[in-house]
Enzyme design. Structure first.
Site, short mmCIF file in Angstrom:
data_model
loop_
_atom_site.label_atom_id
_atom_site.label_comp_id
_atom_site.label_asym_id
_atom_site.label_seq_id
_atom_site.Cartn_x
_atom_site.Cartn_y
_atom_site.Cartn_z
N GLY A 178 0.84 -1.19 0.00
CA GLY A 178 0.00 0.00 0.00
C GLY A 178 0.88 1.23 0.00
CB SER A 215 4.36 6.34 1.97
OG SER A 215 4.96 6.85 3.13
CB SER A 271 -1.59 2.75 3.36
OG SER A 271 -0.56 1.77 3.42
N GLY A 272 -0.68 2.52 6.56
CA GLY A 272 -0.80 1.77 7.81
C GLY A 272 -0.13 0.41 7.78
CE LYS A 273 3.57 0.06 3.01
NZ LYS A 273 3.11 1.46 3.09
CB SER A 275 5.92 -4.17 -2.84
OG SER A 275 4.80 -4.35 -2.02
#
Length: 193
Positions: free
Chosen positions: A32, A34, A36-38, A106
């Site tokens: 996702g 930057s 987004s909460g990954k 990614s």
């Protein structure tokens, strides 16, 4: 490929490690934009899974670029190599019987597919951490969007470089609609932990 290199089979198999630990090894590939909460979700999930007795590890994009991938930039070729290396490391964790959470933008579908092909069916779960560019810009905890818009960060995903959202991810975590805790609980339920 270098010559005179022969694969040496391990004396302990992945299946034996899984049986001993009582868990199935898997890659949870968080992708996702930057902000987004990954990383936040991956780490919150890892804590919950660990608390439930699971062998789990988080490979975080920024952290990996401090060591293993510190020689790579952010141009397209470097991004591809970044994901290739992480895929190989994640594959080692799967072989070790772990749940490995990889939190990387990614941006290219093909690169994520290359990693999927490294492991057996069912051992790669693409987790799309869904949030719009607009929401990520508002969050912007590291101030990266502001710098990118000012031209201080070239090749910034979502601003001056593309992001290809997954076509058919196994899991979608919509961080515009759900809290971190709700996303973690969704993962716990999906993985039956």
């Amino acid at each position: 490929m270098a010559e005179n290199i022969v694969w040496h089979d391990a004396s302990v198999t992945k299946e034996e490690r899984e049986e001993k630990s009582g868990q199935k090894s898997v890659i949870l590939w968080f992708t996702g934009l930057s902000a987004s909460g990954k990383s936040t979700i991956a780490n919150a999930f890892a804590r919950e899974a660990f608390n439930r007795g699971k062998a789990v590890y988080v490979l975080d994009g920024d952290n990996i670029r401090h060591g293993l991938n510190k020689d790579l930039g952010f141009d397209e070729d470097s991004r591809k190599e970044n994901i290739r290396r992480i895929g190989e490391v994640a594959k080692l964790f799967v072989d070790a019987g772990h749940i490995v959470c990889t939190a990387f933008i990614s941006p290219y579908r093909q690169d994520r597919e290359v990693v999927r092909q490294l492991v057996e069916d069912g051992e790669f779960l693409e987790v799309y951490v869904k949030a719009s560019v607009e929401i990520c810009e508002i969050r912007d905890p590291k101030g990266l969007y502001k710098k990118a818009k000012a031209g201080k960060i070239p090749n910034f995903t979502g601003i001056s470089a593309p992001y290809e959202a997954p076509n058919n991810p196994e899991i979608i975590l919509d961080t515009e609609q759900y809290s971190i805790e709700e996303c973690v609980q969704q993962l716990i339920k999906e993985l039956n932990i």
